[in-house]
Write a protein that holds these residues in place. Sequence first.
Motif, mmCIF file in Angstrom:
data_model
loop_
_atom_site.group_PDB
_atom_site.id
_atom_site.type_symbol
_atom_site.label_atom_id
_atom_site.label_comp_id
_atom_site.label_asym_id
_atom_site.label_seq_id
_atom_site.Cartn_x
_atom_site.Cartn_y
_atom_site.Cartn_z
ATOM 1 N N ARG A 3 11.694 -20.166 -48.976
ATOM 2 C CA ARG A 3 11.014 -18.891 -48.781
ATOM 3 C C ARG A 3 9.775 -18.771 -49.646
ATOM 4 O O ARG A 3 9.215 -17.701 -49.781
ATOM 5 N N ILE A 4 9.369 -19.854 -50.239
ATOM 6 C CA ILE A 4 8.220 -19.815 -51.147
ATOM 7 C C ILE A 4 6.941 -19.483 -50.392
ATOM 8 O O ILE A 4 6.095 -18.770 -50.904
ATOM 9 N N GLY A 5 6.798 -19.980 -49.185
ATOM 10 C CA GLY A 5 5.574 -19.743 -48.418
ATOM 11 C C GLY A 5 5.327 -18.279 -48.110
ATOM 12 O O GLY A 5 4.193 -17.873 -47.898
ATOM 13 N N TYR A 6 6.379 -17.459 -48.095
ATOM 14 C CA TYR A 6 6.222 -16.046 -47.769
ATOM 15 C C TYR A 6 5.841 -15.192 -48.978
ATOM 16 O O TYR A 6 5.463 -14.040 -48.822
ATOM 17 N N LYS A 7 5.985 -15.730 -50.188
ATOM 18 C CA LYS A 7 5.680 -14.950 -51.382
ATOM 19 C C LYS A 7 4.174 -14.734 -51.504
ATOM 20 O O LYS A 7 3.375 -15.606 -51.155
ATOM 21 N N LYS A 8 3.787 -13.568 -52.019
ATOM 22 C CA LYS A 8 2.376 -13.255 -52.215
ATOM 23 C C LYS A 8 1.901 -13.871 -53.521
ATOM 24 O O LYS A 8 2.657 -14.017 -54.466
ATOM 25 N N VAL A 9 0.611 -14.218 -53.562
ATOM 26 C CA VAL A 9 -0.012 -14.716 -54.784
ATOM 27 C C VAL A 9 -0.937 -13.614 -55.284
ATOM 28 O O VAL A 9 -1.863 -13.204 -54.581
ATOM 29 N N ASP A 10 -0.663 -13.105 -56.486
ATOM 30 C CA ASP A 10 -1.526 -12.099 -57.087
ATOM 31 C C ASP A 10 -2.643 -12.808 -57.834
ATOM 32 O O ASP A 10 -2.384 -13.611 -58.735
ATOM 33 N N VAL A 11 -3.877 -12.487 -57.481
ATOM 34 C CA VAL A 11 -5.033 -13.073 -58.143
ATOM 35 C C VAL A 11 -5.476 -12.110 -59.238
ATOM 36 O O VAL A 11 -5.851 -10.972 -58.949
ATOM 37 N N PRO A 12 -5.427 -12.519 -60.513
ATOM 38 C CA PRO A 12 -5.795 -11.603 -61.594
ATOM 39 C C PRO A 12 -7.296 -11.337 -61.624
ATOM 40 O O PRO A 12 -8.087 -12.073 -61.026
ATOM 41 N N THR A 13 -7.670 -10.267 -62.317
ATOM 42 C CA THR A 13 -9.095 -9.960 -62.452
ATOM 43 C C THR A 13 -9.743 -11.062 -63.278
ATOM 44 O O THR A 13 -9.140 -11.630 -64.186
ATOM 45 N N GLY A 14 -10.982 -11.363 -62.966
ATOM 46 C CA GLY A 14 -11.687 -12.440 -63.648
ATOM 47 C C GLY A 14 -11.586 -13.762 -62.923
ATOM 48 O O GLY A 14 -12.200 -14.745 -63.336
ATOM 49 N N VAL A 15 -10.798 -13.795 -61.858
ATOM 50 C CA VAL A 15 -10.659 -15.023 -61.074
ATOM 51 C C VAL A 15 -11.295 -14.788 -59.708
ATOM 52 O O VAL A 15 -10.967 -13.830 -59.022
ATOM 53 N N GLU A 16 -12.218 -15.662 -59.371
ATOM 54 C CA GLU A 16 -12.888 -15.580 -58.065
ATOM 55 C C GLU A 16 -12.421 -16.758 -57.216
ATOM 56 O O GLU A 16 -12.199 -17.847 -57.729
ATOM 57 N N LYS A 27 -12.291 -20.118 -59.181
ATOM 58 C CA LYS A 27 -13.065 -20.168 -60.415
ATOM 59 C C LYS A 27 -12.519 -19.127 -61.378
ATOM 60 O O LYS A 27 -12.310 -17.977 -60.997
ATOM 61 N N GLY A 28 -12.259 -19.538 -62.616
ATOM 62 C CA GLY A 28 -11.719 -18.631 -63.615
ATOM 63 C C GLY A 28 -12.267 -18.927 -64.995
ATOM 64 O O GLY A 28 -13.197 -19.727 -65.148
ATOM 65 N N PRO A 29 -11.688 -18.317 -66.015
ATOM 66 C CA PRO A 29 -12.210 -18.496 -67.362
ATOM 67 C C PRO A 29 -12.091 -19.920 -67.912
ATOM 68 O O PRO A 29 -12.893 -20.323 -68.744
#
Length: 178
Positions: A3-16, A27-29
């Motif tokens: 069920r891993i494919g169904y999980k959402k990925v949260d992209v933190p602020t500062g990551v484009e 791209k990140g810090p």
Amino acid sequence: MSRIGYKKVDVPTGVEFKKDGNTVTVKGPKGELTREFSDKIEMNVDGNEVTFERSAEDSKTKALHGTTRANFHNMVVGVTEGFKKELELRGVGYRAQMKGTTLVLNVGYSHPVEFEKTEGIEFATPSATQVVVSGIDKEIVGDVAARVRATRAPEPYKGKGIRYVGEYVRRKEGKTGK
């Protein structure tokens, strides 16, 4: 069924991240990673959440679904926190040291074993019997750590060799253990 494919990925602020066809750049810090994904998996962006959907229900596409999500998640974690693998040397006279950017291992051979610093990888030796391999790409960090470990893999009779921190090496009895 995974069920891993169904999980959402949260992209933190500062990551484009940007998607150009099947190629995704994050791209990140800590740096920038680029990877090409399969065209069978569709990437959906909703604000700072990313989800993945598969186009078919065959087993290959199902496997790609979870793999694609995990690879993207590892890219996001890599550019924000990074990855590291810690190794320890066990054996009389076994030691590691840094000479500039080169890791030099003395692990019982007649010559020292040297590992040149590759792009995206950092070596550190907090003590003479510890090696830390770190970087932003999980795959490359694991590969380099495995190559360092393979120079002298732990043997089961005396336990000497290079092992991951926390790795259990099952010990065997010698000839006298009848």
